[in-house]
Design an enzyme around this catalytic site. Structure first.
Site, short mmCIF file in Angstrom:
data_model
loop_
_atom_site.label_atom_id
_atom_site.label_comp_id
_atom_site.label_asym_id
_atom_site.label_seq_id
_atom_site.Cartn_x
_atom_site.Cartn_y
_atom_site.Cartn_z
N TYR A 1 70.77 35.76 100.27
CA TYR A 1 69.38 35.91 100.69
C TYR A 1 69.11 37.40 100.83
O TYR A 1 69.90 38.11 101.46
CB TYR A 1 69.13 35.25 102.05
N ARG B 1 77.00 31.69 109.47
CA ARG B 1 77.23 30.98 108.21
C ARG B 1 78.17 31.77 107.30
O ARG B 1 78.40 32.96 107.52
CB ARG B 1 75.90 30.75 107.48
N VAL C 1 53.30 24.54 108.24
CA VAL C 1 52.48 24.81 107.05
C VAL C 1 53.08 25.95 106.25
O VAL C 1 53.80 26.79 106.76
CB VAL C 1 51.03 25.19 107.41
N ILE D 1 56.93 30.35 111.86
CA ILE D 1 56.93 31.68 112.47
C ILE D 1 57.50 32.73 111.51
O ILE D 1 57.13 33.90 111.57
CB ILE D 1 57.72 31.67 113.82
N ASP D 2 58.38 32.30 110.59
CA ASP D 2 58.93 33.31 109.67
C ASP D 2 57.87 33.81 108.68
O ASP D 2 58.10 34.80 107.98
CB ASP D 2 60.19 32.80 108.95
N LYS E 1 73.40 36.56 104.26
CA LYS E 1 72.27 37.43 104.60
C LYS E 1 72.33 38.73 103.79
O LYS E 1 73.37 39.09 103.23
CB LYS E 1 72.30 37.77 106.09
N GLU F 1 66.41 33.37 97.66
CA GLU F 1 65.06 32.88 97.96
C GLU F 1 64.11 32.98 96.78
O GLU F 1 63.04 32.37 96.80
CB GLU F 1 64.47 33.59 99.19
N VAL G 1 61.47 30.23 117.17
CA VAL G 1 62.71 30.86 116.69
C VAL G 1 62.63 31.03 115.17
O VAL G 1 62.38 30.07 114.44
CB VAL G 1 63.94 30.02 117.09
N ALA G 2 62.83 32.27 114.72
CA ALA G 2 62.61 32.57 113.30
C ALA G 2 63.77 32.13 112.41
O ALA G 2 63.58 31.95 111.21
CB ALA G 2 62.34 34.05 113.13
N ASN G 3 64.96 31.98 112.97
CA ASN G 3 66.10 31.53 112.14
C ASN G 3 66.73 30.29 112.74
O ASN G 3 67.89 30.28 113.16
CB ASN G 3 67.15 32.65 112.00
N VAL H 1 57.53 26.34 113.43
CA VAL H 1 58.59 26.62 112.43
C VAL H 1 58.10 27.66 111.43
O VAL H 1 58.88 28.44 110.88
CB VAL H 1 58.99 25.32 111.69
N1 LIG Z 1 61.81 29.11 111.51
C1 LIG Z 1 62.76 28.79 110.64
O1 LIG Z 1 63.96 28.90 110.93
C2 LIG Z 1 62.39 28.25 109.30
C3 LIG Z 1 63.35 27.65 108.47
C4 LIG Z 1 62.95 27.11 107.25
C5 LIG Z 1 61.60 27.19 106.86
N2 LIG Z 1 60.69 27.82 107.68
C6 LIG Z 1 59.26 27.92 107.36
O2 LIG Z 1 58.61 26.69 107.55
C7 LIG Z 1 57.38 26.70 106.82
C8 LIG Z 1 57.24 25.42 106.02
O3 LIG Z 1 58.22 25.40 105.00
P1 LIG Z 1 58.36 24.18 103.98
O4 LIG Z 1 59.64 24.38 103.24
O5 LIG Z 1 58.11 22.90 104.67
O6 LIG Z 1 57.14 24.47 102.97
P2 LIG Z 1 56.49 23.39 101.99
O7 LIG Z 1 55.78 24.19 100.95
O8 LIG Z 1 57.48 22.36 101.59
O9 LIG Z 1 55.41 22.65 102.92
C9 LIG Z 1 54.27 23.27 103.42
C10 LIG Z 1 53.17 22.24 103.49
O10 LIG Z 1 52.08 22.78 104.23
C11 LIG Z 1 50.92 22.19 103.67
N3 LIG Z 1 49.76 22.96 104.12
C12 LIG Z 1 49.31 24.17 103.71
N4 LIG Z 1 48.21 24.51 104.39
C13 LIG Z 1 47.96 23.49 105.26
C14 LIG Z 1 46.96 23.25 106.23
N5 LIG Z 1 45.97 24.12 106.46
N6 LIG Z 1 47.03 22.11 106.95
C15 LIG Z 1 48.03 21.21 106.74
N7 LIG Z 1 48.98 21.38 105.82
C16 LIG Z 1 48.95 22.51 105.10
C17 LIG Z 1 51.17 22.25 102.17
O11 LIG Z 1 50.32 21.36 101.47
C18 LIG Z 1 52.63 21.82 102.12
O12 LIG Z 1 52.77 20.43 101.94
C19 LIG Z 1 57.47 27.97 105.95
O13 LIG Z 1 56.74 29.01 106.57
C20 LIG Z 1 58.94 28.28 105.93
O14 LIG Z 1 59.18 29.65 105.66
C21 LIG Z 1 61.09 28.34 108.88
#
Ligand SMILES: NC(=O)c1ccc[n+]([C@@H]2O[C@H](COP(=O)([O-])OP(=O)(O)OC[C@H]3O[C@@H](n4cnc5c(N)ncnc54)[C@H](O)[C@@H]3O)[C@@H](O)[C@H]2O)c1
Length: 374
Positions: free
Chosen positions: A93, A15, A238, A268-269, A74, A117, A297-299, A266
């Protein structure tokens, strides 16, 4: 103001922090924009596109040494630490709560560092994280569909089925930004989608915007046990803000899941929402435990830099414009969202959680601003 755009040198980061369209906006506002040679190539923006927008192309040394405001994607890596300097504002970030060497480098350099962030609205939303969640959610459904194919080791089921044959069942745990986007794409591919959520308000909202096309269920240990047995694809989405993800999928649930079903974690981060989750990379994205294919995958947005760069810069540009127009100190005073993003101000560590994490001195932002203005 002189705005610099650095080329990302972290492995697998394609990016760039500013598009040519963004560069043009800054030039129109009277700023000078210097883009490091090749900075946009990974996102399909050649140097000429920036030049046509009115930016100059410059060497890495020129960009870092002359920028008043340096834009990155980054966090700086160790080889970039010597380039941090007083008088520069860095907007990127950062994630420094988990990175003590970088925190010390920022403080020692005297730089002002604003983290994407931690930019936060009055209502607690994180506008510079949201687009990456949208992308990761959409990719989660795609990656899941892909790994469900037999040659990829999956069960061999088509997400949408065909006329006369049932579609795949997709279970999304968490109906936030990631979960909603995963559900939308899975629905679009014709899957039968269930979302487990624990916020009733959020479920009411999802019910409205998805017009009843997904099954929305209150999340509980028992409900998860029931739903996960039927899923061909499970997506973990979640988030408990500021905490590690809860381990909702315990090891003993895995044998109850369908053989060769796919689990895309997802979350996982934040450590992942299964006991068996461990971070993987785009080079080697999956592994199997008890017959369940784990994709962790974390990113994830890194796989689609053309989309991710545009989505990121769409949301960062208004803040960049404000920082460039009035300078970091005045912008931070005027805009509480940006103020929440400040991690260091002229070398003073202004983010309490980070100071606590590394047992370093903390200066409240107001005190730092008063000292900075004096
Ligand atoms: N792997 C990646 O590349 C990547 C990229 C972006 C975001 N993420 C991660 O994805 C995750 C979700 O992010 P988001 O932006 O959707 O967050 P968000 O806050 O928009 O949504 C999270 C949801 O989880 C719900 N929740 C919490 N505990 C729960 C449970 N026990 N059962 C069911 N639902 C529950 C919350 O009510 C909320 O609606 C985060 O950990 C974020 O860091 C990872």
């Amino acid at each position: 103001m002189r705005v610099g755009v650095a080329r990302e040198i972290k492995p697998q980061e394609y990016r760039v922090a500013l598009t040519p369209a963004g560069a043009r906006e800054l030039v129109l506002r009277g700023h000078e924009v210097a883009v490091e040679t090749g900075a946009g190539l990974g996102s399909a923006f050649p140097d000429e596109a920036y030049e046509r927008a009115g930016a100059t192309i410059a060497s890495v040394d020129d960009v870092w040494s002359s920028a008043d405001l340096l834009l990155k994607v980054k966090e700086p890596i160790a080889s970039e630490y010597p380039r941090l300097r007083e008088g520069m504002t860095l907007f990127t970030y950062l994630h420094i709560a988990a990175d003590e060497p970088l925190t010390r480098a920022l403080v020692d350099s005297g730089i002002t560092a604003i983290a994407y962030e931690t930019v936060e609205t009055d209502r607690g939303a994180l506008p510079l994280l949201a687009p990456m969640s949208e992308i990761a959610g959409r990719l989660a459904a795609q990656a899941g569909a892909d790994h469900l194919e037999k040659p990829k080791g999956g069960r061999g089921i088509l997400l949408g089925g065909v006329a006369g044959v049932a579609p795949a069942r997709v279970l999304v745990i968490g109906g936030g930004m990631v979960g909603y986007n995963a559900a939308v794409i899975a629905l679009g591919m014709g899957a039968q989608v269930t979302v487990l959520e624990r916020s009733v308000d959020r479920m009411r909202y999802l019910e409205q915007i998805l017009s009843g096309r997904v099954q929305l269920l209150m999340s509980s240990a028992l409900q998860l046990e029931e739903s996960i047995k039927d899923a061909d694809l499970t997506i973990g989405a979640v988030l408990i803000p500021g905490a590690l993800a809860p381990k909702l999928i315990t090891r003993d649930l895995l044998p109850t899941m369908k053989e060769s079903s796919v689990f895309v974690d997802v979350a996982i981060d934040q450590g992942g929402c299964a006991e068996t989750s461990k971070a993987t990379t785009h080079d080697d994205p999956v592994y199997t435990v008890d017959g369940v294919i784990h994709y962790c995958v974390a990113n994830m947005p890194g796989a689609v830099p053309i989309t991710s760069t545009r989505a990121l810069t769409n949301v960062t540009l208004p803040y960049v414009e404000q920082l460039a127009d009035v300078g970091a100190l005045r912008a931070v005073v005027a805009n509480p969202e940006l103020a929440r993003g400040v991690n260091t101000l002229r070398g003073m560590l202004t983010y309490e959680a980070v100071a606590e994490a590394h047992a370093m001195d903390y200066t409240p932002l107001d005190d730092a601003l008063a000292a900075g203005v004096a």
